[in-house]
Design an enzyme around this catalytic site. Structure first.
Site, short mmCIF file in Angstrom:
data_model
loop_
_atom_site.label_atom_id
_atom_site.label_comp_id
_atom_site.label_asym_id
_atom_site.label_seq_id
_atom_site.Cartn_x
_atom_site.Cartn_y
_atom_site.Cartn_z
CG ASN A 118 -8.44 8.57 11.61
OD1 ASN A 118 -8.00 8.86 12.72
ND2 ASN A 118 -7.70 8.02 10.67
NE ARG A 156 -4.04 1.69 2.43
CZ ARG A 156 -4.70 2.20 3.45
NH1 ARG A 156 -4.21 2.15 4.68
NH2 ARG A 156 -5.88 2.76 3.29
CG ASP A 206 -12.74 1.81 6.21
OD1 ASP A 206 -11.54 1.49 6.20
OD2 ASP A 206 -13.14 2.93 6.59
C1 0GY Z 1 -9.06 3.52 5.80
C2 0GY Z 1 -9.02 4.97 5.93
C3 0GY Z 1 -8.30 5.70 6.81
C4 0GY Z 1 -7.19 5.23 7.58
C5 0GY Z 1 -6.27 4.34 7.15
O1 0GY Z 1 -4.24 3.26 7.32
C6 0GY Z 1 -5.04 4.02 7.88
O2 0GY Z 1 -4.84 4.55 8.97
O3 0GY Z 1 -6.41 3.69 6.03
C7 0GY Z 1 -8.64 7.14 6.95
O4 0GY Z 1 -8.40 7.70 8.02
O5 0GY Z 1 -9.16 7.72 5.98
O6 0GY Z 1 -9.01 3.00 4.70
O7 0GY Z 1 -9.12 2.85 6.82
#
Ligand code: 0GY
Length: 293
Positions: free
Chosen positions: A250, A120, A245
């Protein structure tokens, strides 16, 4: 940042929609447990544990069969929590890692052994300190021999700026959350048009039709999301993935009910044929190709 955050629903509803047998939740995460797998010193949020056991119990409650666990930014480039979850899944989970630019092929092979099938690249400034494009390309070149793909997380505003970077990625690309379009613009708004232009530029770019809760400010039942995303799924049926998800990093101020998120599926993929591709055939091609008959 000492207070640990809960961003997931304590008691999600059982969805009305029944996913087809073999359905894959292709975007979810685990957090910790922190006592075993501490968070990165660079983490931008400090979540409560969201353990493999919790994830697999949610999978069963929602009627899914498999998970693709995406390394979350709070764990940095230490993929131990993700690998631990995959190892506990009885073969029902695979993963996407975040790696150091210097990682060598032997370490990548070990990740592959542990069930990782993609890497990623995160461009969200609120989640990561830097996103070195040239290093990302080198990583993508290194994972090509393993048959991996690159998962990119970016915002619609960045699509034009990152276009030459995306063009240079030599492996298939999966775009997290459709590059976060403003779904209130509708299916023909500038963000969806830019995404379609990218999809039309290469046949190996995929999207995750995910996150009504993140992308639709109108809230449940997320009508703007359904209106903007259904035409995309219909037009690119072989290149869409879907995921909960969970545990919704957040999203603590608007925690979604995962059952209701699952009930969105028929509103973005109206027919059984589209649902089969979105939930089973497409993710199996990327994550469990050896099981396809
Ligand atoms: C998601 C979105 C978020 C966070 C992350 O890796 C992460 O911390 O992906 C976000 O805060 O938009 O895909 O979980």
């Amino acid at each position: 940042m000492n207070k640990r955050i809960v961003s997931w629903h304590a008691d999600p509803s059982v969805p009305t929609f029944k996913p087809p047998p073999g359905a894959v939740d292709a975007h979810c995460h685990v957090f910790g447990p922190m006592s075993q797998f501490p968070f990165s010193p660079k983490a931008k949020y400090l979540p409560e544990d969201a353990t493999p056991k919790m994830l697999f119990s949610l999978r069963d409650r929602l009627g899914f069969s498999r998970n693709v666990i995406v390394q979350a930014s709070c764990h940095g480039t230490d993929n131990a929590a993700t690998l631990n979850a995959i190892a506990q899944s009885d073969g029902k989970a695979r993963g996407v890692a975040v790696v150091e630019p210097e990682i060598n092929i032997d370490k990548l092979r070990m990740l592959h052994e542990g069930g990782i099938r993609g890497v990623r690249f995160n461009f969200l400034k609120r989640l990561v300190d830097d996103a070195p494009k040239d290093k990302f390309i080198e990583i993508a070149e290194r994972v090509e021999s393993l048959g991996w793909h690159a998962v990119v997380y970016l915002e619609a505003e960045l699509l034009a700026e990152l276009r030459s970077f995306l063009d240079a990625i030599p492996v298939p690309i999966v775009v997290d959350h459709m590059a976060r379009p403003d779904v209130t613009q509708g299916p023909d708004g500038p963000d969806m048009r830019a995404l379609r232009e990218l999809l039309d530029s290469r046949s190996d770019i995929w999207i995750k039709a995910t996150c009504p809760d993140r992308l639709d400010p109108s809230g449940p039942p997320w009508a703007a999301f359904a209106g903007a995303v259904a035409p995309l799924v219909a037009d690119y049926p072989d290149r869409c993935l879907w995921g909960t998800d969970w545990p919704h990093p957040n999203m603590q101020n608007a925690i979604p009910d995962d059952g209701k998120i699952v009930d969105m599926i028929p509103r973005i993929a109206a027919t059984a044929a589209l649902q089969q591709k979105l939930l089973v055939d497409n993710p199996m091609r990327l994550y469990w190709p050896e099981l396809i008959e």
